[in-house]
Scaffold this motif. Structure first.
Motif, PDB file in Angstrom:
ATOM      1  N   LEU A 196       0.830  -1.200   0.000  1.00 29.02           N
ATOM      2  CA  LEU A 196       0.000   0.000   0.000  1.00 29.02           C
ATOM      3  C   LEU A 196       0.868   1.256   0.000  1.00 29.02           C
ATOM      4  CD1 LEU A 196      -2.589  -1.451   0.003  1.00 29.02           C
ATOM      5  CD2 LEU A 196      -2.747  -1.138   2.495  1.00 29.02           C
ATOM      6  N   LEU A 197       1.896   1.199   0.857  1.00 31.55           N
ATOM      7  CA  LEU A 197       2.819   2.322   0.970  1.00 31.55           C
ATOM      8  C   LEU A 197       4.217   1.790   0.686  1.00 31.55           C
ATOM      9  CD1 LEU A 197       1.819   5.120   1.742  1.00 31.55           C
ATOM     10  CD2 LEU A 197       2.558   4.691   4.096  1.00 31.55           C
ATOM     11  N   LYS A 198       4.899   2.412  -0.239  1.00 29.33           N
ATOM     12  CA  LYS A 198       6.228   1.939  -0.623  1.00 29.33           C
ATOM     13  C   LYS A 198       7.287   2.456   0.360  1.00 29.33           C
ATOM     14  CE  LYS A 198       5.246   3.441  -4.999  1.00 29.33           C
ATOM     15  NZ  LYS A 198       5.416   3.658  -6.448  1.00 29.33           N
ATOM     16  N   ALA A 199       8.462   1.890   0.255  1.00 28.56           N
ATOM     17  CA  ALA A 199       9.541   2.258   1.171  1.00 28.56           C
ATOM     18  C   ALA A 199       9.904   3.737   1.057  1.00 28.56           C
ATOM     19  CB  ALA A 199      10.770   1.385   0.905  1.00 28.56           C
ATOM     20  N   ASP A 200       9.674   4.322  -0.100  1.00 28.57           N
ATOM     21  CA  ASP A 200      10.002   5.744  -0.258  1.00 28.57           C
ATOM     22  C   ASP A 200       8.896   6.658   0.253  1.00 28.57           C
ATOM     23  OD1 ASP A 200       8.036   5.492  -2.161  1.00 28.57           O
ATOM     24  OD2 ASP A 200       9.291   6.040  -3.871  1.00 28.57           O
ATOM     25  N   GLY A 201       7.886   6.048   0.865  1.00 30.40           N
ATOM     26  CA  GLY A 201       6.821   6.856   1.436  1.00 30.40           C
ATOM     27  C   GLY A 201       5.690   7.148   0.464  1.00 30.40           C
ATOM     28  N   MET A 202       5.887   6.795  -0.790  1.00 23.25           N
ATOM     29  CA  MET A 202       4.839   6.999  -1.780  1.00 23.25           C
ATOM     30  C   MET A 202       3.828   5.861  -1.699  1.00 23.25           C
ATOM     31  SD  MET A 202       4.886   9.598  -3.840  1.00 23.25           S
ATOM     32  CE  MET A 202       5.932  10.816  -4.641  1.00 23.25           C
ATOM     33  N   PRO A 203       2.588   6.163  -1.983  1.00 23.48           N
ATOM     34  CA  PRO A 203       1.590   5.086  -1.995  1.00 23.48           C
ATOM     35  C   PRO A 203       1.702   4.311  -3.303  1.00 23.48           C
ATOM     36  CG  PRO A 203       0.588   7.106  -2.752  1.00 23.48           C
ATOM     37  CD  PRO A 203       2.010   7.458  -2.378  1.00 23.48           C
ATOM     38  N   THR A 204       1.180   3.115  -3.319  1.00 25.32           N
ATOM     39  CA  THR A 204       1.037   2.437  -4.604  1.00 25.32           C
ATOM     40  C   THR A 204      -0.302   2.875  -5.165  1.00 25.32           C
ATOM     41  OG1 THR A 204      -0.075   0.568  -3.591  1.00 25.32           O
ATOM     42  CG2 THR A 204       2.316   0.381  -3.917  1.00 25.32           C
ATOM     43  N   TYR A 205      -0.556   2.464  -6.391  1.00 30.01           N
ATOM     44  CA  TYR A 205      -1.824   2.778  -7.042  1.00 30.01           C
ATOM     45  C   TYR A 205      -3.005   2.369  -6.173  1.00 30.01           C
ATOM     46  CZ  TYR A 205      -5.720   2.424 -10.273  1.00 30.01           C
ATOM     47  OH  TYR A 205      -6.939   2.553 -10.861  1.00 30.01           O
TER      48      TYR A 205
END
Length: 510
Positions: A196-205
RNA sequence: GGCCCGUUGGUCAAUCGGUUAAGACGCCUCCCUUUCACGGAGGAAUGAGGGGUUCGAUUCCCCUACGGGCUACCA
């Protein structure tokens, strides 16, 4: 009129040129919004840092504008629900991810890419070529479900890279209602614990689409069919976040397929088969590679949009030519097809020719003039106003006007003498010499008068006028195409007409 | 492999149980035109296969086949 609450969005990733299928998704969104007096929103899904391409966002906007389907809200035109770029909405996703963790519907996962690959290798078998991170394996991985609370806190405090995954329930049936396909049932065992949330802090789609559709109050969500398999994740998220009763109605659009072979239409197919796949020219900022667009290939936006609308939808009447306004009026979701359609460039060109034929000269004039200038033909508006109606039915693409118009302004460079030489003789030569002189003395220079002297002279020379028309055409145009020769002679004037005849006579005498 | 979606002429497709199975693109023939195109008149060409349900299936159900999509810290 009461304001409609209908809100739909087109949500592309700014990763490159805008594909046909993307434009069609945008178009269906637009048509639905306008039909329902609603709002059409553009949301930029720029959560993948690695694939982000500078300039792509503006390009998408330009394409939509060219098509005449500009969004009502978006990064270019802030509404009440911004920001419209997902990269600018990070705090919101984080908040909801944490909420899901607290509710037990999501968890932290610390597995490194290497560990993930190890797990996949370990579980990969003949009958299961792509093992999933799911209820069967998650307790054996490094995550807040398998690790002690202390250990998790420690890892978190140390700033260990981690993602947030959804905790998919085991063996649960999720039913999705799709406006095009009806009820679709999925079993949660088939879908993995999506990040849901990537390691870089960005969400996935997956997280972003749900949060944003909710916050932007989206009422109907159109997207490509390729999203169907992950739809249960989205449905679950709407439920977990407590928004189930506000979930938009879904519509998964059929794919646009390759003309030959099989599979989704891709940019490569266009390159391979010689037709555009992007709406407008796209130049990749890194490689500088230029990919042709429909616009630059000579398509009218009216035709492009019309063609796209008919790829996967029709109104049931058998009519095919529709303006954007007519499409809005007739559009309905229940007439969208379920099956994908192979793209046919021949048919696309037919749509364009139909639109060129139907377009007013005033509509065509600036577009034609622009193309002519690029080809070093500087034609006045007055001249083009006369010429466009004479030649437009011969043009499938706007670029075809170059060939159809050029000889009105310049003497032909390439002359197809081979078409006249076999039947050329002294008699004909004498005829044209004589007629050229007659023309020089002709007082009223109009098409009918030119034709009359031609027929008279032919009668005197005892040659069938028909046998002389082709040579005349070759002399004036250089090849076998174009409107009536006498209209051409009239239009280019006495001087050019006699000059071209004289020039060819010289060539033929050699 | 698993799951999901789909399947009417070469292509886009109409049909929502009863039709000689529309129409369009493309292709072919002819007419118009001694050019090209437009226009007009024709033509070839379609229900993947097998079971049901029904008085009757292209249409509803099941199976098979085939096609597609997904199966990533991409969308």
């Amino acid at each position: 009129m009461t304001a409609s609450t209908t809100r739909v969005r087109f949500a592309p990733s700014p990763t490159g040129g805008l594909h046909l299928g993307g434009v069609r998704t945008a178009l269906f969104n637009y048509l639905f919004a306008k039909k329902n007096n609603g709002t059409f929103i553009l949301r930029i899904e720029d959560t993948d840092q690695g694939r982000f391409v500078p300039g792509a966002e503006q390009y998408i906007l330009d394409c939509l504008e060219w098509c005449g389907i500009s969004p009502d809200e978006g990064p270019h035109k802030e509404g009440a629900y911004g920001p419209y770029r997902q990269s600018e909405r990070k705090s919101s996703y984080k908040k909801y991810a944490e909420q899901l963790i607290n509710q037990g519907h999501a968890y932290y996962a610390f597995d490194t890419p290497e560990e993930l690959e190890k797990m996949r290798e370990a579980f990969r078998t003949e009958s299961n070529p792509s093992p999933q991170y799911d209820s069967k394996v998650r307790l054996g991985m490094n995550n807040s479900l398998s690790l002690s609370k202390e250990k998790v806190n420690e890892l978190l405090e140390q700033g260990t890279p981690h993602v947030v995954r959804i905790n998919m329930p085991a063996s649960t049936e999720i039913t999705l209602h799709d406006m095009i396909r009806g009820e679709i049932v999925f079993n949660t065992d088939q879908v993995d614990d999506k990040v849901l949330l990537k390691a870089d802090g960005m969400p996935t789609y997956h997280l972003a689409v749900v949060v944003d559709d909710h916050e932007m109050k989206i009422t109907q969500a159109f997207r490509g069919e390729e999203w169907l398999p992950s739809a249960p994740v989205h449905v679950l998220l709407w439920d977990y976040l407590g928004w189930k009763n506000q979930m938009p109605e879904w519509a998964h659009l059929p794919l646009i397929l390759k003309p030959d072979g099989q599979g989704k239409l891709s940019k490569r197919d266009g390159d391979r088969l010689g037709f555009p796949v992007f709406a407008m020219d796209w130049q990749d900022p890194k490689s500088n590679e230029l990919t042709k667009g429909f616009k630059e290939m000579g398509f009218l936006p009216e035709a492009f949009v019309n063609m796209l609308a008919m790829l996967g939808w029709n109104d049931g009447t058998g009519e095919e030519i529709f303006s954007l306004e007519q499409l809005i009026e007739r559009f309905s979701i229940d007439r969208i097809h379920k099956g994908g359609a192979k793209f046919d460039f021949e048919k696309a060109k037919w749509f364009n020719q139909e639109w060129i034929k139907r377009s007013e000269t005033t509509r065509l004039l600036p577009l034609v003039q622009e193309i002519l200038v690029k080809n070093n033909i500087h034609a006045s508006e007055e001249a083009l106003t006369d010429i466009i109606p004479m030649v437009k039915e011969r043009c499938q693409l706007l670029n075809d006007f170059v060939q159809q118009v050029a000889y009105f302004f310049h003497d032909p460079v390439e002359i197809d003498l081979a078409s006249v030489q076999p039947k050329w003789d002294e008699k004909k030569h004498a005829f044209f010499e004589g007629w050229k002189t007659t023309l020089n003395h002709l007082e009223a220079w109009d098409a009918a008068a030119i034709e009359n002297t031609f027929k008279e002279a032919a009668g005197i020379a005892q040659i069938k006028p028909g046998e002389l028309q082709l040579p005349l055409r070759i002399m004036l145009v250089g090849a076998k195409f174009g409107p009536t020769v006498f209209d051409i002679a009239f239009r280019i004037g006495k001087e050019a007409t006699t000059r071209r005849i004289g020039h060819c006579l010289t060539l033929l005498a050699q």
